[in-house]
Design a protein around this motif. Sequence first.
Motif, PDB file in Angstrom:
ATOM      1  N   UNK A 116     -29.936 -41.187  29.760  1.00 55.20           N
ATOM      2  CA  UNK A 116     -28.571 -40.713  30.066  1.00 55.20           C
ATOM      3  C   UNK A 116     -28.195 -40.492  31.498  1.00 55.20           C
ATOM      4  N   UNK A 117     -27.862 -40.982  32.412  1.00 58.83           N
ATOM      5  CA  UNK A 117     -27.149 -40.428  33.559  1.00 58.83           C
ATOM      6  C   UNK A 117     -25.356 -40.997  32.832  1.00 58.83           C
ATOM      7  N   UNK A 118     -25.031 -40.047  32.567  1.00 56.85           N
ATOM      8  CA  UNK A 118     -23.279 -39.528  32.607  1.00 56.85           C
ATOM      9  C   UNK A 118     -22.631 -39.415  34.369  1.00 56.85           C
ATOM     10  N   UNK A 119     -22.074 -40.547  34.540  1.00 55.93           N
ATOM     11  CA  UNK A 119     -21.289 -39.765  36.285  1.00 55.93           C
ATOM     12  C   UNK A 119     -19.891 -39.824  36.354  1.00 55.93           C
ATOM     13  N   UNK A 120     -19.400 -38.921  36.504  1.00 55.58           N
ATOM     14  CA  UNK A 120     -18.043 -38.557  35.747  1.00 55.58           C
ATOM     15  C   UNK A 120     -16.950 -38.446  36.828  1.00 55.58           C
ATOM     16  N   UNK A 121     -16.123 -39.136  36.912  1.00 56.84           N
ATOM     17  CA  UNK A 121     -15.237 -39.060  38.351  1.00 56.84           C
ATOM     18  C   UNK A 121     -13.327 -38.328  37.064  1.00 56.84           C
ATOM     19  N   UNK A 133     -13.620 -42.118  34.020  1.00 55.13           N
ATOM     20  CA  UNK A 133     -12.678 -42.052  34.499  1.00 55.13           C
ATOM     21  C   UNK A 133     -11.826 -40.743  33.852  1.00 55.13           C
ATOM     22  N   UNK A 134     -11.794 -39.874  34.141  1.00 58.67           N
ATOM     23  CA  UNK A 134     -10.974 -38.987  34.005  1.00 58.67           C
ATOM     24  C   UNK A 134     -11.000 -38.959  32.458  1.00 58.67           C
ATOM     25  N   UNK A 135      -9.529 -38.897  31.476  1.00 56.23           N
ATOM     26  CA  UNK A 135      -9.510 -38.779  29.679  1.00 56.23           C
ATOM     27  C   UNK A 135     -10.274 -39.856  29.393  1.00 56.23           C
ATOM     28  N   UNK A 136     -11.369 -41.178  29.810  1.00 55.66           N
ATOM     29  CA  UNK A 136     -11.851 -41.839  29.141  1.00 55.66           C
ATOM     30  C   UNK A 136     -13.496 -41.076  29.337  1.00 55.66           C
ATOM     31  N   UNK A 137     -13.552 -39.844  29.656  1.00 50.84           N
ATOM     32  CA  UNK A 137     -14.887 -39.311  29.239  1.00 50.84           C
ATOM     33  C   UNK A 137     -14.434 -38.740  27.329  1.00 50.84           C
ATOM     34  N   UNK A 138     -13.419 -39.316  26.974  1.00 49.93           N
ATOM     35  CA  UNK A 138     -14.173 -38.241  25.771  1.00 49.93           C
ATOM     36  C   UNK A 138     -13.678 -39.336  24.799  1.00 49.93           C
ATOM     37  N   UNK A 139     -14.195 -41.108  25.246  1.00 47.55           N
ATOM     38  CA  UNK A 139     -15.143 -41.473  23.645  1.00 47.55           C
ATOM     39  C   UNK A 139     -16.077 -41.464  24.292  1.00 47.55           C
ATOM     40  N   UNK A 181     -10.297 -36.041  39.723  1.00 48.54           N
ATOM     41  CA  UNK A 181      -9.324 -35.681  41.471  1.00 48.54           C
ATOM     42  C   UNK A 181      -9.982 -34.110  41.156  1.00 48.54           C
ATOM     43  N   UNK A 182     -10.542 -33.299  40.997  1.00 49.10           N
ATOM     44  CA  UNK A 182     -11.153 -32.046  41.033  1.00 49.10           C
ATOM     45  C   UNK A 182     -11.741 -31.430  39.461  1.00 49.10           C
ATOM     46  N   UNK A 183     -11.818 -30.200  39.239  1.00 48.48           N
ATOM     47  CA  UNK A 183     -13.032 -29.656  38.422  1.00 48.48           C
ATOM     48  C   UNK A 183     -12.220 -29.501  37.336  1.00 48.48           C
ATOM     49  N   UNK A 184     -10.292 -29.068  37.773  1.00 48.22           N
ATOM     50  CA  UNK A 184      -9.836 -28.543  36.812  1.00 48.22           C
ATOM     51  C   UNK A 184      -9.266 -30.287  35.521  1.00 48.22           C
ATOM     52  N   UNK A 185      -9.298 -30.936  35.825  1.00 49.90           N
ATOM     53  CA  UNK A 185      -9.297 -32.253  35.821  1.00 49.90           C
ATOM     54  C   UNK A 185     -10.675 -32.639  35.019  1.00 49.90           C
ATOM     55  N   UNK A 186     -12.205 -32.099  34.651  1.00 51.65           N
ATOM     56  CA  UNK A 186     -12.828 -32.372  34.093  1.00 51.65           C
ATOM     57  C   UNK A 186     -12.912 -32.083  33.162  1.00 51.65           C
ATOM     58  N   UNK A 187     -12.613 -33.005  31.715  1.00 49.95           N
ATOM     59  CA  UNK A 187     -12.425 -32.529  30.802  1.00 49.95           C
ATOM     60  C   UNK A 187     -13.984 -32.439  30.061  1.00 49.95           C
ATOM     61  N   UNK A 188     -14.058 -31.703  29.029  1.00 48.32           N
ATOM     62  CA  UNK A 188     -14.649 -30.604  27.187  1.00 48.32           C
ATOM     63  C   UNK A 188     -16.123 -30.404  28.430  1.00 48.32           C
ATOM     64  N   UNK A 189     -15.882 -29.594  29.883  1.00 55.49           N
ATOM     65  CA  UNK A 189     -16.988 -28.982  30.672  1.00 55.49           C
ATOM     66  C   UNK A 189     -17.734 -27.895  29.253  1.00 55.49           C
TER      67      UNK A 189
END
Length: 312
Positions: A192-197, A168-174, A199-207
């Motif tokens: 690996x299945x990586x599912x990221x939540x 979720x959000x910034x928790x993609x980092x770890x 609000x929008x693409x702008x807040x998907x970090x480390x694309x």
Amino acid sequence: MTANREQKVEDVFTIQDSDCCGNGCTNCILDNKPRPSQRALLAGKRNIILKYTSFRLLQRETHSGDDQVLFLHFGNAAESDDKDDCVLDIPPGHHIMLRIGSLLRPYSPYWTDFASKEFKILVKLQPDGPMSQHLVAVQPNDRLEFRGPIGNYRHDSAVTKCIYIICQGVAVAPTLPLVGQVLENEDDMSRIWHLMCAPDLQHVYFRDQLLEFAKYWNYRSCLYVPHQQCGSDACLEAGHCRQECDELRRSLRYKERVCLHRLEANELKQHVAPAIPGLPVLIIAGDSGFQRAMGEAAAKALGVAQENVYLL
């Protein structure tokens, strides 16, 4: 190991109630105290972060789409003669504790360097957060104290797994080091299945990093962005982008899969691949509310035994 050496190690691992930050961390230091690093022992050196250690801020950047999200790069500030006898080992899935005065907060590095003793963290500033009030003002060359690593996740590359990571959000980092340790090992047959939540693409970090992962045969991802919004008349009328939106399609990158709704636990069944061999493992990274909402239902939907569920 000599008696003096054993005593020094024991002193490093002494944990007191005051070492707990009081935030109800899933992996509390009282339950998961820092342990000796096998990697450091093999190198004949000690892990410098086992006790509170001063690190200097080398670089500070804000996220291009959100100035409340900081990328902070730290390096060991030691100037003693024995600094070459130390390394920095923070295993994937572990966090470290930042201490400023009596204030403690955990952060999970998304990048570390074993030899140069450097690490990077992603921080979401909270308007009324006590630690955020300190971090909003921190500048390069400032020194902060960290201790760790704290956690209980261990990946055995000899055991093939189906690893489901929900973040979720910034928790993609770890979760990035968790993915990296699998993909960078050619002998690791885990999927690996990586599912990221977000609000929008702008807040998907480390694309960009996620695009690099997508080049590997054993990695799949999906972005869940329920509040994605473009400027077309149809999407403005709907209040969010539609799956057939041309502007949305143009904004996607190679192999990016996007769903324009929240990730619901019952939807997770579509990610299960019974024909693929491997021990099912579930990793959930996010705040406590997200972990509670996903935990039990996701484990059931994905067929993961509770002993193989890890909360970061």
